[in-house]
Each structure stands twice: as C-alpha cells, then as structure tokens.
Design a protein around this motif. Structure first.
Motif, mmCIF file in Angstrom:
data_model
loop_
_atom_site.group_PDB
_atom_site.id
_atom_site.type_symbol
_atom_site.label_atom_id
_atom_site.label_comp_id
_atom_site.label_asym_id
_atom_site.label_seq_id
_atom_site.Cartn_x
_atom_site.Cartn_y
_atom_site.Cartn_z
ATOM 1 N N LEU B 64 46.593 5.494 24.534
ATOM 2 C CA LEU B 64 46.660 5.424 23.256
ATOM 3 C C LEU B 64 47.530 6.430 22.584
ATOM 4 O O LEU B 64 48.156 5.963 21.554
ATOM 5 N N ASP B 288 38.579 0.896 21.119
ATOM 6 C CA ASP B 288 38.539 1.242 19.942
ATOM 7 C C ASP B 288 38.053 2.432 19.360
ATOM 8 O O ASP B 288 38.357 3.239 18.686
ATOM 9 N N LYS B 291 39.865 5.387 20.488
ATOM 10 C CA LYS B 291 40.829 5.605 19.430
ATOM 11 C C LYS B 291 40.467 6.312 18.285
ATOM 12 O O LYS B 291 41.043 7.166 17.572
ATOM 13 N N MET B 294 40.127 9.953 18.366
ATOM 14 C CA MET B 294 41.550 10.512 18.710
ATOM 15 C C MET B 294 41.824 11.829 17.828
ATOM 16 O O MET B 294 41.930 11.877 16.437
#
Lengths: 92, 477
Positions: B64, B288, B291, B294
């Motif tokens: 990602l 998701d 993400k 992150m």
C-alpha cells in the motif's frame, strides 16, 4: 515429449547408471506424453485451479510456540559440532 | 558514443515477525545455533506449513505504501534447488501470483525534481539457513535458525540509469520499510539484502545482456559493485566481445566481482504450485483496515516539515530519516514553539552531530527533547548567547544538572545590562587608544576588532546585539 533424463537426475541429485538412464528416459517421456493430453482441453474462460481443495489458507498467529529442541532434532544428523550441522565443504 | 546503464534491483527484506513464516519458531537474532528450529523449518517429512498472519499484513502494508495493487488471492510455489542450508530442498515462494503487484517509488533528482521508479512486484517467501565456511578445511557449518524466517522480495522495474539512482532508490525504500515498521532492515544483520541486474546499451537501443550482481550488503558496496560491473561490460563490448548472462559475486575486499557460473548451471528452479498451501485470500476490508492504520510516510512528513515549520528541504530530510527522529523533533518544537528553525538547527547540527561522534543512537541521547527545549528557551529569552549555549549543551551531554544550574555554574549568563557593557567597552577603549583614534579617523573596519575584544573581555557573556549598539555610540566619542 523428449526428456533429458541426465539433466533431471542431476537436478534431483540422483545417480543413474547408463542402463537406468536408458530405461527411465523413455518411461518419463511417455508419462509426460500421457499428461500432455490435458493440453488439448479447451480451457478458455476457465479460472486456473491453484489447489484441489477450494479452501482459503488458514493462518497462524504470530506467537512463539516452539522451544529449543536442538538435542532431539539433531540426533539423526550424521555429524554436528558445537550445535552446528557439519556438511561436506560447500563454497561458491 | 555514450553508453546508457540499465539497472533493476531485487531487495530481500526480512519481515520483523516474532515467529517464522510457516511455524511457531522464534526469529530472534543472535540465538545459539540451531536452537530455534522445529520439524517444519527443518524440512522433516510429513510436516505442514501454516503461514504467519502478521507477515501477510506487513507485506500488504508495504504494498500500500508504494501505491501497489494487492492481489486478494495470491498463491505459493516451490522453488527447487539443493543447498545444505535449505533443508527441504525447496524454498516456499510466490512465483505465478504474488501478493503485491505494481507500485513505484519517487526519488529526488539533481535538478530538484523527482523521478518515478517502477516496482514490479513484492512476493512473500522464506529465508534459508546460514552456511559458514571461514576457517574450516573440508567442511562447512550450518545454522538453521534463519531457515523459514519470512522475507519479502521487492523487485523493481529496470528503471534506474546510474549507480546513484540505484542507491537513491534503495535508500528511499530502506527508509520507507523502517517507517512502516515492517522490518528492522539492518543491513549488517542481513535483514535488507540487494541483488542488482545490470546491463549497458547505446541510448535508444534494446536492453543489452544483463548480469546479476549478488552479495552486496552496504550502500557503499552496491555503488562500487554497480560501477565496477558497468565498466567491465563496456570494456567487453568495446573490445568486440559479448557480455555473458550470469550471476556474479561481489568481493568487497578485492573490490571486484567474479563469475558464479558453477552455480548458474544448476539453476533450473522448476517452480510448481506448493501443494501444502491453498491460495492466500485476503478481503478488501482487511486491506482497507491496514491502509487506515498506515503511518505518515517519509515524503509526506518531509513536505509537512517544510511547510508547517519553514524548514529547508535539507533539514526536513535529515529530521525525517526515522519516525523516531521526526517524533523527537516535534516534541522539541512543542516545548520550544517560538522558533522551529532554531529547533531544527540544534537538533540536526548539535545533537545529532554529537551523538554521531559518540557512536550513539537518538534513543540513547543523554539529553531529552524537553531538556534541549529548556536550553533553547534560554537563548530565546536572551539569558545566554547561542555560542555560550553550545558550552552549556556540552555539559548537558555529561551531566543531569538543570540547564539554569549549568549556566550559573559556568558563569555564562549573558550580560544585557547596558551599564556593565559600557564599563567593559570603556576598558577596552582605554587599553587600545591607537585603534580608537584609527576608527574615529574613518577606519570603520576596526569595529570588528572592538566587538571581538569586548566579547573576549566578557568571556562571551555580553549580549552581542547590545555590544554592537553601545560600541557605535561610545566610539563616536
């Protein structure tokens, strides 16, 4: 399909006599020829099968579950020294 | 006619999990040999691998962060070869359908712009054990603690056109990996290893024959190895020869590479699907969620430091090398909000410089951000000069006394009392009548002499701004 039986034997670290090579070469080639029939099947639009079971992979938690079992696990090794496996010299 | 260099890089990065890729053995570095193994990672017959969930998550996170596509279904394959440190006779890897495909990294260019370097894929695999040959005659020693430790292999496109671009890519990737916390990426421990595919061609022509340079474990060696290999290839071609596609081993002691042709011959990996592992499936929701968690990435952080704190791109770069250093800077600014640039100068030049000299890491700094802020506040309120503050800082690195106590003990409190400063100035003037006469006769340059004398007489404690102002006044006569 012709198969280079000497090369296959070398990659597999199997020592073959000339007689064995002469016998196995045609046998392996004929096995591959048999499997090759599958190539005739029309697989357009068929998703490739990654695994015979249609299962997703189970995962393992990131937790240490194994302890030191060196003595037991090294018992079958032909030779060890100070906890290290001893093998014939390999160097590139 | 000129030559164009074409480089693609393969980075093997150890994922920092507690346990191995497919079993519950510890991955801790430096344990006694062969004490962290089990039937699975020793390749005993009948053992089944089970993949570590954190290794999957960290590979997805890395994907990602390089703007790649995550394959919600990926597969594992066997890569077959014989070597004593590979007990199964094959490495479990991802060949046909890796977890991560595509993506890129932007590197800064000399003209201040950016160049985008493509990433082909990131796949998961397991490490081999360690072979030791040194000081041994007819044998080698094998430690299998590392056997089965999870790796991600990050494969770039052949987008780099010089050794410098290759190094810039690697440094950027190395920093990113550390920011994400997906790997220790310690090169000395082999946690971040690089192979380089190198070829040369005339500009505009198709790719030349490439060689693969292996065994480079520092940025310096990688640069040397690439430069060596480029010259070697150009020489071969210009002499009318042909480059042979082969693996070459870099010898950092002799500063040369040598062919690994012996190994090349045996390299027919015969990849096939790993029958012991069904496909790896991850959901879009899981991706998701990863993400969402992150952290701020180095590039974003660098830009924010430039705009929010007005730092130069150089300072912003230095301070965002690690997450830890960025956090340290931000807590320093929080405690000394008056002057973020002063914070940057002091942290980058004074603190990091001293730590570097002492061979210490920021985490081992004897001075905390809060304590450094106290010192900067004393510069800010004119208690001490910037120059005197460096003396105080030296003392702070050695003692835990309060900043004010050190200033007091060293007698470095800045004199901003005009009466006291005037007294020193008059003394200096009385001691140097010839220079006073010269200055009054038009030799303006003598101003510097007087400032120096006054600062010296005050042992650096006089407020320089006031010294200047009072000197101008008193020298007029």
């Amino acid at each position: 399909m012709e198969i280079d039986v000497r090369k296959v034997a070398m990659l597999s670290r199997i020592r073959l006599t000339d007689d064995e090579a002469a016998e196995l070469g045609p046998q392996l080639s004929s096995i591959l020829g048999y499997v090759e029939q599958l190539g005739k099947v029309d697989t357009d639009g068929v998703p490739p099968t990654a695994h015979p079971h249609d299962a997703a992979m189970p995962l393992r938690a990131n937790v240490v579950t194994n302890g030191n079992r060196r003595e037991e696990l090294q018992a079958p090794a032909p030779k060890t020294e100070s906890g290290l496996y001893v093998v014939p010299k390999v160097i590139e | 006619m000129s030559w164009e260099v074409v480089i693609g890089l393969e980075v093997h990065c150890q994922i920092n999990t507690d346990t191995k890729a497919f079993c519950g053995c510890s991955t801790e570095f430096g344990a006694e040999p062969n004490t962290q193994t089990c039937p699975v990672c020793l390749g005993m017959p009948g053992q089944l691998p089970v993949l570590n969930t954190v290794a999957v998550d960290k590979t997805i996170l890395t994907g990602l962060a390089i703007n790649a596509h995550i394959n919600l279904e990926s597969k594992f394959d066997r890569k077959n070869y014989f070597y004593p440190d590979l007990p199964k006779g094959y490495q479990i890897s991802q060949f046909a359908v890796p977890l991560v495909v595509g993506g890129y990294i932007d590197i800064p260019t000399k003209d201040g712009g950016e160049k985008r370097l493509g990433i082909t894929r990131i796949h998961m695999e397991e490490d081999a054990g360690k072979s030791m040959h040194e000081g041994l005659d007819a044998v080698s020693h094998i430690d299998l603690n590392r056997s089965g430790v999870p790796l991600m292999e990050i494969v770039s496109e052949p987008d780099m056109r010089s050794a410098d671009e290759a190094i810039a890519y690697l440094k950027q990737l190395h920093q990113l990996i550390r920011f994400l916390g997906v790997s220790g990426a310690d090169m000395e421990k082999g946690q971040f290893r690089c192979d380089a595919n190198i070829s040369v061609r005339r500009p505009g022509e198709p790719f030349g024959t490439r060689t693969e340079m292996k065994n480079m474990n520092s940025f310096r060696f990688i640069k040397q190895a690439i430069e060596f290999e480029v010259l070697r290839q150009i020489e071969i071609i210009e002499d009318g020869g042909e480059v042979v596609q082969e693996s070459r081993l870099w010898d950092s002691v002799k500063c040369e590479s040598r062919s690994m042709r012996s190994k090349e011959e045996a390299h027919d990996y015969r990849y096939f699907p790993e029958p012991d592992l069904p496909p790896l499936r991850v959901s879009q929701q899981e991706v998701d969620a990863i993400k969402a968690g992150m952290p701020e990435l180095p590039g974003q952080l660098r830009k924010r430091f430039e705009t929010e704190y007005g730092l130069s791109s150089y300072d912003a770069d230095v301070l965002t090398q690690t997450l830890e250093s960025a956090a340290w800077y931000e807590s320093l600014v929080a405690a000394h909000p008056a002057d973020p640039k002063r914070c940057a100068n002091w942290m980058a030049n004074e603190l990091l410089g001293r730590l570097n000299d002492a061979g210490k890491d920021l985490s081992e700094s004897p001075v905390s951000a809060a304590r450094l802020a106290e010192l900067l506040n004393r510069i800010g309120d004119n208690t001490i000069s910037g120059k005197a503050a460096k003396d105080v800082f030296d003392a702070m690195m050695e003692s835990t006394d309060s900043v004010d106590a050190i200033i007091e003990a060293k007698g470095l409190k800045q004199v901003s009392d005009s009466g006291a400063i005037d007294a020193i100035i008059l003394e200096v003037m009385a001691a140097n009548p010839a220079q006073v006469e010269g200055y009054r006769g038009g030799k303006d340059k003598l101003m510097g002499f007087f400032v120096g004398q006054v600062m010296k007489a005050s042992r650096g404690t006089a407020n320089p701004g006031m010294v200047n102002q009072r000197l101008l006044e008193l020298l007029k006569g």
